[in-house]
Design an enzyme around this catalytic site. Structure first.
Site, mmCIF file in Angstrom:
data_model
loop_
_atom_site.group_PDB
_atom_site.id
_atom_site.type_symbol
_atom_site.label_atom_id
_atom_site.label_comp_id
_atom_site.label_asym_id
_atom_site.label_seq_id
_atom_site.Cartn_x
_atom_site.Cartn_y
_atom_site.Cartn_z
ATOM 1 N N GLY A 239 -0.457 7.424 -2.026
ATOM 2 C CA GLY A 239 0.720 6.653 -1.631
ATOM 3 C C GLY A 239 1.767 7.377 -0.826
ATOM 4 C CD GLU A 273 -6.676 7.742 -7.264
ATOM 5 O OE1 GLU A 273 -6.048 6.756 -6.812
ATOM 6 O OE2 GLU A 273 -7.331 7.699 -8.317
ATOM 7 N N GLY A 275 -4.538 9.321 0.775
ATOM 8 C CA GLY A 275 -5.334 8.776 1.870
ATOM 9 C C GLY A 275 -4.580 8.952 3.173
ATOM 10 N NE ARG A 276 -0.039 4.688 4.507
ATOM 11 C CZ ARG A 276 -0.439 3.491 4.910
ATOM 12 N NH1 ARG A 276 -0.571 3.248 6.186
ATOM 13 N NH2 ARG A 276 -0.689 2.542 4.035
ATOM 14 N NE ARG A 312 -1.659 0.721 8.731
ATOM 15 C CZ ARG A 312 -0.425 0.994 9.102
ATOM 16 N NH1 ARG A 312 -0.140 1.286 10.353
ATOM 17 N NH2 ARG A 312 0.532 1.034 8.208
ATOM 18 C CE1 TYR A 316 -1.240 -4.411 4.846
ATOM 19 C CE2 TYR A 316 -1.829 -2.691 6.400
ATOM 20 C CZ TYR A 316 -2.094 -3.403 5.260
ATOM 21 O OH TYR A 316 -3.193 -3.100 4.525
ATOM 22 C CB CYS A 342 -9.334 -16.395 20.755
ATOM 23 S SG CYS A 342 -10.319 -15.962 22.183
ATOM 24 C CE1 TYR A 371 -6.091 2.375 3.280
ATOM 25 C CE2 TYR A 371 -4.242 3.699 4.080
ATOM 26 C CZ TYR A 371 -5.109 3.331 3.063
ATOM 27 O OH TYR A 371 -5.007 3.932 1.837
HETATM 28 C C1 LIG Z 1 -5.262 2.851 -1.420
HETATM 29 C C2 LIG Z 1 -5.326 3.710 -2.603
HETATM 30 C C3 LIG Z 1 -5.053 5.084 -2.499
HETATM 31 C C4 LIG Z 1 -4.626 5.752 -1.220
HETATM 32 O O1 LIG Z 1 -3.365 5.340 -0.835
HETATM 33 P P1 LIG Z 1 -2.608 6.084 0.389
HETATM 34 O O2 LIG Z 1 -1.340 5.328 0.509
HETATM 35 O O3 LIG Z 1 -3.469 5.942 1.579
HETATM 36 O O4 LIG Z 1 -2.403 7.481 -0.001
HETATM 37 C C5 LIG Z 1 -5.172 5.854 -3.632
HETATM 38 N N1 LIG Z 1 -5.548 5.306 -4.810
HETATM 39 C C6 LIG Z 1 -5.800 3.987 -4.945
HETATM 40 C C7 LIG Z 1 -6.193 3.454 -6.266
HETATM 41 C C8 LIG Z 1 -5.696 3.138 -3.855
HETATM 42 O O5 LIG Z 1 -5.935 1.840 -3.991
#
Ligand SMILES: *Cc1c(COP(=O)(O)O)cnc(C)c1O
Length: 430
Positions: A239, A273, A275-276, A312, A316, A342, A371
């Protein structure tokens, strides 16, 4: 920080000109910097060097097996949300003992696949899922590692679509009910209650929601240990936000320091965890300007990448910087950058002050590494873009552009529809 920069008027990725890749591979193309990816992973992982932890990259942000491989080689694990992502992570060579499995809707086949693989734990999101995992584990004569995903009811102050830790969201088990849920889960003989998990949302730009969530998890952890449940893992999810425009998210080291400080009175292995924050600014989407046009109201720049490639902005209303791959001296304009799909919602930028793009120019859509490709689709029967990984002055195609025949893979015309097609033209106006 990232490794996309200008040398003179040319955009480079590391030591490779972006235009050279576009010329060879075509557009639209996602281009990732290996150096940025590796550095981002290291910075994040090293920031938690003082505590036992596993950095499990969230595969849904970018699941290309070459990208997963980079983090696996650095000692990372993978956070998956489907059997498909487990397959990818395994093909990338992950150690299953570093895989955590999140998501509200795990199917029985997916649970079995994960159990047979021997993943570290399931982040369980409901009572029924707990029972399903227990039953699967019983059938397979395995013990399933589980954490309950707790919904700590804190407001991450981000876009509502990517906020996941409020009561109104579908994710997790209410924090008030969670102690009871663990006590109930203890009666399931095929479960090993290893951890507590949460994930409160994405693109967070403040530390305090993370700390609020951690505090709630700590209370639960103490209560569970008192009750004799041996919790060893605390999974704080992902997150952490990035700069797309003018956001000022905390640096991973500030985030880590705050968490380590807030958790100094507990001992456990942490799981993260991200990601972004690892991949977002490590990738761009390069498109070609097909046409420009204007009416009394607006100017449009029509490019060959659309919402099927990068959804995105449409989904969003998110902001991505738009840059020229080769800087021109043309006058600035205010325009919408739109794709070929379209749908009126098919845009990459709206009412944006931009350099004067002309037909045939290459356009770089920045911060597209997270994403981006993973949310792409074949809408309007557009083959999905190629993906390229740059390593210094070399580059590798890590996913080739889809071909037309791949668009109809698996489709079949039933025999009864195969007869001759009508050839008579309906009488038209003549
Ligand atoms: C989407 C997600 C992440 C990654 O979130 P980021 O904002 O990309 O860091 C981690 N854990 C879970 C359970 C998620 O659904």
């Amino acid at each position: 920080m990232h490794d996309f920069h200008y040398q003179g008027r040319e955009m480079w990725c590391e030591e490779t000109p972006v235009a050279e890749i576009a010329a060879a591979v075509g557009t639209p193309v996602y281009i990732y910097s290996h150096r940025t990816l590796r550095n981002h992973f290291r910075v994040f992982d090293d920031a938690f060097g003082a505590v036992p932890h596993i950095t499990c990259f969230a595969a849904k942000a970018n699941s290309n097996i070459a990208i997963l491989r980079i983090f696996i080689r650095e000692g990372g694990g993978v956070d998956i949300v489907s059997g498909g992502e487990l397959y990818r992570a395994l093909r990338a060579g992950v150690d299953p003992r570093k895989v955590v499995y999140s998501g509200v809707g795990k199917r029985v086949e997916e649970i079995e696949y994960a159990l047979e693989t021997g993943i570290l734990m399931f982040n369980v999101e409901s009572f029924q899922e707990l029972e399903a995992i227990d039953a699967c584990a019983g059938r397979l004569k395995k013990k399933a590692g589980v954490a309950l995903r707790v919904n700590p009811d804190v407001d991450p102050e981000t876009h509502p679509y990517i906020s996941t830790g409020l009561k109104e969201n579908k994710f997790g088990i209410n924090v008030e009910e969670s102690r009871q849920a663990y006590l109930q889960a203890r009666r399931c003989r095929n479960l090993d209650l290893k951890g507590i998990s949460c994930h409160i949302g994405s693109q967070l730009t403040k530390i305090s929601p993370f700390i609020d969530a951690l505090d709630r998890l700590k209370d639960l952890l103490r209560a569970l240990r008192t009750a004799g449940i041996d919790i060893r893992y605390l999974d704080l999810g992902g997150g952490l936000g990035i700069t797309y425009k003018d956001e000022t998210p905390p640096h991973p080291s500030e985030y880590a320091d705050a968490i380590i400080e807030a958790a100094r009175d507990i001992s456990c292995t942490f799981i993260f965890e991200p990601g972004r924050v690892i991949v977002g600014n490590a990738g761009i989407l390069v498109a070609t300007v097909l046409y420009t046009k204007e009416n009394e109201e607006k100017r449009f720049i029509v490019v060959d990448a659309g919402m099927n490639d990068l959804v995105r902005p449409s989904l969003y209303q998110s902001y991505h910087h738009i840059q020229q791959v080769r800087k021109s001296r043309r006058r600035e304009i205010v325009a919408d950058v739109v794709g070929p799909i379209c749908e009126s919602g098919d845009y990459l930028a709206r009412e944006r002050r931009l350099p004067g793009f002309a037909r045939g120019d290459l356009m770089a859509v920045m911060s597209a590494g997270a994403y981006g490709f993973t949310m792409s689709s074949n809408y309007n029967s557009r083959p999905r873009a190629a993906e390229v990984l740059v390593m210094g002055d070399r580059y590798h195609v890590i996913r080739k552009r889809e071909e037309l025949r791949e668009l109809i893979r698996g489709e079949k015309i039933p025999d009864v529809l195969k007869g001759k097609a009508k050839t008579i033209l309906r009488r038209a106006y003549v």
